[in-house]
Design a protein around this motif. Structure first.
Motif, short mmCIF file in Angstrom:
data_model
loop_
_atom_site.label_atom_id
_atom_site.label_comp_id
_atom_site.label_asym_id
_atom_site.label_seq_id
_atom_site.Cartn_x
_atom_site.Cartn_y
_atom_site.Cartn_z
N VAL A 127 0.59 -1.32 -0.09
CA VAL A 127 0.25 -0.28 -0.33
C VAL A 127 1.44 1.35 -0.15
O VAL A 127 1.66 0.91 0.34
N PRO A 128 0.80 2.23 -0.09
CA PRO A 128 1.00 3.91 -0.35
C PRO A 128 2.08 4.09 0.92
O PRO A 128 1.42 3.54 1.75
N ASN A 129 2.61 4.59 1.18
CA ASN A 129 3.48 5.25 1.87
C ASN A 129 3.74 4.49 3.31
O ASN A 129 2.91 4.46 4.33
N SER A 130 4.73 2.54 2.73
CA SER A 130 4.47 1.53 4.10
C SER A 130 5.86 1.36 3.90
O SER A 130 6.29 1.19 3.33
N LEU A 131 6.03 0.18 4.54
CA LEU A 131 7.09 -0.65 4.72
C LEU A 131 7.10 -1.67 5.56
O LEU A 131 6.10 -1.80 6.40
N ARG A 132 7.63 -2.97 5.28
CA ARG A 132 7.03 -4.12 5.31
C ARG A 132 8.61 -4.89 5.73
O ARG A 132 9.68 -4.79 5.15
N ILE A 133 8.69 -5.82 6.78
CA ILE A 133 9.51 -6.25 7.19
C ILE A 133 9.29 -8.20 7.41
O ILE A 133 8.53 -8.15 7.66
N TYR A 134 10.32 -8.81 6.03
CA TYR A 134 9.80 -10.03 6.47
C TYR A 134 11.18 -11.03 7.02
O TYR A 134 12.26 -10.18 7.01
N ARG A 135 10.86 -12.13 7.44
CA ARG A 135 12.01 -13.00 8.08
C ARG A 135 12.54 -14.43 6.86
O ARG A 135 11.75 -14.99 6.17
N TYR A 136 13.80 -13.98 7.03
CA TYR A 136 14.27 -15.16 5.32
C TYR A 136 14.31 -16.09 6.04
O TYR A 136 15.50 -15.85 6.68
#
Length: 693
Positions: free
Chosen positions: A684-693
């Motif tokens: 979505v606009p203006n967003s940040l996600r963090i994923y574990r790899y």
């Protein structure tokens, strides 16, 4: 007042400076020493237990230091200096004499005079530290929590009322438990050295709440102690302060002091002498042809090109470390302390070298505010190895990307290069590498005591400092903020949601960046100062930390705790140096298309999507951060397996990215949302996600 007889059989010494007992007991003879090179002879005046005053002349004089054995002097006795033979301005105890720059405590005496008088207190203090030890937290694991002793607990509902706003309040189990559960490792306290108000504040009914106006550099500020400790006297005040340090240490929390050695509370040249001005005006203060050279904006600047001024500051630092077990210092307007005899900043200044080389200060954290108001006063990233700097470039860049640019794009303009943001998230090598420093030389922050709070950054575009009594002239005008369409409070759920998302973006950017993050107290749950960005004189609910229990506050607190846990997980082994070209495994950068970033994309102001893989020293990948800084949804292709270095020991078919944080979600999402390398997801606009790899 009587004059006591100096005992000729006792030999005095020119060091250590101040008053120090030469025998044990409540009433003892002391060695008194004070540096005043321009004065021919010096007397010390002190108060006896019966309330009368007496004095001795310091008969020794070596290298500008007057010294002598005087006494007996009782523990807790008031004392002060005055040049021999000069007429006293009034009776001791009723008027201002000259304070000992090295006094371990100060006492304020209020008479019918227009202003209070201050007196040094003879104090030698013993304290049982028990089995407590300094935590010794490594820089790479450090998370700083900037707070005000009074403001942090003044409104805390779980701290007993009589302890709120005090050293004991900060040491209370409710406060200590909160800090531990939050996940910070160090508390950085705004000035706790004894300070006074500037003269212009009293007529306005205001006071210097922040405390950047020091009068006692070896003295704990009295009013931050409980009423019971203040009534018991200076020894009890210092005991309460040390109790606080011990309690925080036992919880594994370091204590960092914000210290102000760039100027003193004596202020402008024409104001009355309290200590240094009377002992040696131009020996202590930087001047040119008899006129002060002010690089601090406070009316005076201590002259660190003079050895005795440097010695004074170093002795003070050693006192706080050796006697009070302080873990580090943040130096206000530190450039002033590194100016040489030509008033030029020097990375090899003797003070910087001596502080780092001091055995007593070894292992303490030394943090600069790397600017002042003098010529060539901005020096972020240029202090020497071993020092850490507040990184204002990080602050402004992160604010620009998530706030100012969003406002600009909303008005039809374009934002700044995503390369600026990436440079800050990766440790600001552009600022720190040239001086031989690592990402750990950068203290990253989005807010501090000076400026808008995190919540106010998202709710105000203009400062609102009218309550400060300066017609809103004070404080910064350019705050890199965005009110999301309404200035100040609103009931519009759409705007409130957008503000919360922006706050989560800012907090996430801070806590997943290389370097040392610093949070400002209350930002973790959305504290507001109602748009005041210079609350230095607001000793009231404007600046005190509120402890709300509403849904928005709980969501932000949950977010902050989750991000701090993610940081511990992903960055516990962050590199202690910038990677060489041959080893780029610690950070890998990709475009929204999942391909390595090109030079053009780094500089393209229209490029607002970015991915980067967080690695560790061993080369294994910990997580993936995906950023969409645009005002529209953005499809993002995850990097393919063959582009990901440091695959660890998992087989390729089981390798995937698992969502652990999404700033678009109000509250912390449950882990899940697994995606494979090469898959496409829409942010979505203006967003940040963090994923574990």
């Amino acid at each position: 007042m009587t004059q006591s007889v100096l005992l000729p059989s006792r030999v005095s010494r020119e060091f250590p400076l101040g008053l120090h007992a030469i025998e044990k007991g409540r009433a003892t003879h002391v060695n008194a020493a004070v540096w005043a090179p321009g004065i021919a002879s010096m007397d010390v005046h002190w108060r006896r237990p019966d309330g009368t005053w007496t004095s001795d002349t310091l008969v020794g004089l070596d290298g500008g230091v007057h010294h002598g054995v005087v006494g007996p002097v009782d523990q807790g006795a008031l004392y002060a200096f005055w040049p021999t033979g000069e007429e006293l301005p009034g009776a001791p105890g009723e008027t201002q004499l000259l304070l000992d720059p090295y006094s371990r405590a100060l006492e304020t005496i209020v008479t019918d005079a227009a202003s209070p008088s201050y007196y040094s207190v003879f104090l030698e203090h013993a304290f049982d530290w028990g089995t407590s030890e300094r935590p010794g937290t490594a820089w790479r694991d450090t998370v700083i929590y900037e707070a005000h002793v009074k403001g942090l607990t003044k409104l805390h509902p779980e701290v007993p009322r009589e302890l709120r706003g005090t050293y004991a309040g900060l040491a209370h189990p409710a406060m200590v438990s909160y800090l531990r559960e939050l996940g910070v490792t160090a508390v950085e306290l705004l000035p706790i050295q004894f300070h006074i108000d500037e003269p212009h504040l009293a007529p306005l009914g205001l006071s210097n709440y922040w405390g950047y106006n020091t009068l006692g550099f070896f003295s704990a500020h009295t009013s931050y102690a409980t009423e019971a400790a203040r009534a018991a006297g200076p020894a009890a005040v210092l005991t309460e302060f040390k109790d606080m340090v011990r309690a925080l240490h036992e919880a594994g929390l370091e204590v960092i002091l914000d210290v102000v050695y760039n100027h003193t509370a004596e202020g402008d040249q024409g104001r009355p002498a309290l200590s240094w001005r009377g002992l040696g005006d131009f020996d202590y203060y930087r001047n040119h042809d008899g006129r002060y050279v002010d690089t601090t904006g406070c009316g005076n600047s201590l002259d660190f090109s003079r050895p005795h001024v440097m010695e004074f500051a170093l002795d003070s630092l050693r006192y706080w470390v050796e006697e009070c077990r302080i873990d580090g210092f943040r130096f206000d307007l530190a450039v002033t302390m590194a100016r040489d005899e030509h008033n030029a900043f020097s990375t090899r200044h003797p003070f910087l070298v001596a502080a780092k080389a001091s055995k007593a200060l070894r292992g303490t954290k030394l943090i600069t505010e790397p600017w002042d108001l003098g010529h060539d006063g901005w020096q972020t990233g240029r202090f020497p190895v071993g020092w850490a700097d507040w990184n204002d470039g990080f602050r402004d860049t992160v604010r620009d990307f998530w706030l100012h640019d969003a406002a600009t794009v909303a008005d039809g303009g374009s934002g700044t290069s995503i390369g600026r943001l990436a440079g800050c998230l990766s440790g600001s090598s552009h600022a720190f590498a040239a001086s031989g420093r690592s990402p750990l030389g950068s203290v990253n922050f989005v807010t501090a005591h000076d400026g808008f709070t995190l919540a106010d950054l998202t709710a105000y575009e203009r400062k609102h400092n009218e309550d400060n009594g300066e017609d809103n002239r004070d404080g910064h005008d350019h705050n890199h903020s965005y009110n999301h369409g309404v200035e100040g409070p609103t009931d519009d759920p759409r705007i409130l949601a957008a503000r919360e998302q922006s706050a989560r973006n800012l907090m996430a950017s801070l806590l997943i960046s290389l370097g040392v993050p610093m949070l400002t107290a209350g930002d973790e749950f959305g504290r507001t100062q109602r748009g005041n960005n210079n609350a230095y004189c607001q000793d009231n609910e404007t600046a005190w930390v509120h402890w709300p229990d509403d849904d928005a506050a709980r969501r932000m607190l949950e977010t902050t705790r989750a991000l701090l846990a993610i940081r511990r997980d992903f960055l516990s082994r962050q590199p202690c140096s910038f990677p060489s070209r041959a080893d780029q495994s610690t950070l890998l950068w990709f475009s929204g298309a999942g391909l390595p970033m090109t030079a053009h994309e780094w500089e393209d102001p229209k490029a607002t999507t970015l991915q980067f893989l967080l690695g560790s020293v061993g080369g294994s990948v910990s997580g993936l951060v995906v950023i969409n800084g645009s005002a529209v949804p953005a499809p993002v292709r995850f990097p393919a397996s063959d582009l990901v270095q440091g695959k660890g020991d998992r087989s390729e078919q089981h390798r995937s990215f698992s969502l652990v944080f999404d700033s678009a979600v109000a509250g912390t999402p449950c882990p899940g949302g697994r995606v494979r390398p090469g898959d496409v997801e829409t942010l979505v606009p203006n967003s940040l996600r963090i994923y574990r790899y």
